[in-house]
Write a protein that holds these residues in place. Structure first.
Motif, PDB file in Angstrom:
ATOM      1  N   MET A   1      41.781  54.669  36.161  1.00 35.93           N
ATOM      2  CA  MET A   1      40.740  53.979  36.919  1.00 35.93           C
ATOM      3  C   MET A   1      40.574  52.561  36.368  1.00 35.93           C
ATOM      4  N   ILE A   3      38.409  48.720  36.768  1.00 37.90           N
ATOM      5  CA  ILE A   3      37.318  47.929  37.315  1.00 37.90           C
ATOM      6  C   ILE A   3      37.909  46.607  37.814  1.00 37.90           C
ATOM      7  N   TYR A  15      34.194  46.443  41.739  1.00 38.43           N
ATOM      8  CA  TYR A  15      34.246  47.849  42.143  1.00 38.43           C
ATOM      9  C   TYR A  15      35.309  48.591  41.317  1.00 38.43           C
ATOM     10  N   PRO A  16      35.196  49.921  41.236  1.00 43.38           N
ATOM     11  CA  PRO A  16      36.239  50.719  40.588  1.00 43.38           C
ATOM     12  C   PRO A  16      37.310  51.121  41.595  1.00 43.38           C
ATOM     13  N   GLN A  36      41.888  42.510  37.609  1.00 35.75           N
ATOM     14  CA  GLN A  36      41.591  43.785  36.952  1.00 35.75           C
ATOM     15  C   GLN A  36      40.824  43.482  35.666  1.00 35.75           C
ATOM     16  N   LEU A  40      39.643  51.839  32.549  1.00 32.27           N
ATOM     17  CA  LEU A  40      38.791  52.874  31.974  1.00 32.27           C
ATOM     18  C   LEU A  40      39.632  54.003  31.400  1.00 32.27           C
TER      19      LEU A  40
END
Length: 213
Positions: A1, A3, A15-16, A36, A40
């Motif tokens: 994931m 961000i 947003y993720p 980017q 995560l």
């Protein structure tokens, strides 16, 4: 994931996004390239427990808390209940009547992987299932708004062999199934509405009933 943040100063949507999504390259709002910002760490998941199967025999009762969903039709509600039950430490979900199961891939939208880690089984008749569970020594508690129900916050400790029963979004719990429940619990409401969405109510009850005393 990851961000992400849109590179367009007029947008700057943050947003993720998953590694496989096109949104890690282009903003889903304006289409501009994105930066980017953070990667995560993967979420730690519990080892998957066996899923599916039929009701265990009387000689081998299912350990741990369980829940029985009686004709809960909405895939989104059932998926959410899977997630809440897993988070509260339930061992098994019994899906009764027309309650959909994880064999429908749309359920994963709200279950978010809990459908892979929480054991479940489907049963055509919730009343027959409840009778079999009682014969195994289970104790059924109903989550049902009705006169005389015990306020959830005043409930005694949930028994280790407890099964939390939730019913249809429109019809509630089948009256014959309700008669088999040793206790009926309700969430006190302060506004004009007298009940909550079944998935919301289940999540509140599951966490409160299984919290350390």
């Amino acid at each position: 994931m990851v961000i992400c943040e849109c590179s367009d100063p007029a947008c700057r949507l943050r947003y993720p996004a998953g590694d496989h999504e096109a949104a890690i390259r282009r903003c889903p709002r304006c289409g501009a390239p994105v930066r980017q910002m953070h990667r995560l760490p993967p979420t730690a998941e519990k080892p998957a427990r066996p899923s599916g199967g039929s009701l265990p025999s009387e000689s081998s009762p299912m350990p741990g808390y369980a829940a029985l969903l009686d004709n809960v039709r909405s895939l989104l509600n059932v998926g959410s209940i899977f997630r809440s039950a897993d988070g509260a430490g339930f061992a098994h979900l019994y899906l009764g009547g027309v309650t959909p199961g994880p064999d429908n891939r749309k359920l994963a939208k709200t279950a978010l992987g809990a459908e892979q880690s929480l054991a479940w089984s489907h049963h055509r008749n919730s009343v027959v299932l409840a009778q079999e569970l009682l014969a195994q020594g289970r104790v059924l508690w109903a989550l049902e708004e009705e006169p005389g129900a015990t306020a959830l916050f005043d409930a005694p400790p949930f028994p280790p062999q407890g099964v939390l029963v939730a019913g249809s979004e429109t019809a509630g719990i089948d009256p014959d199934l309700l008669q088999l429940c040793a206790r009926r619990l309700a969430i006190p409401m302060q506004g004009t509405k007298r009940s909550l969405n079944v998935a919301t109510a289940f999540g509140i009850a599951a966490v409160l009933l299984t919290r350390p005393r």
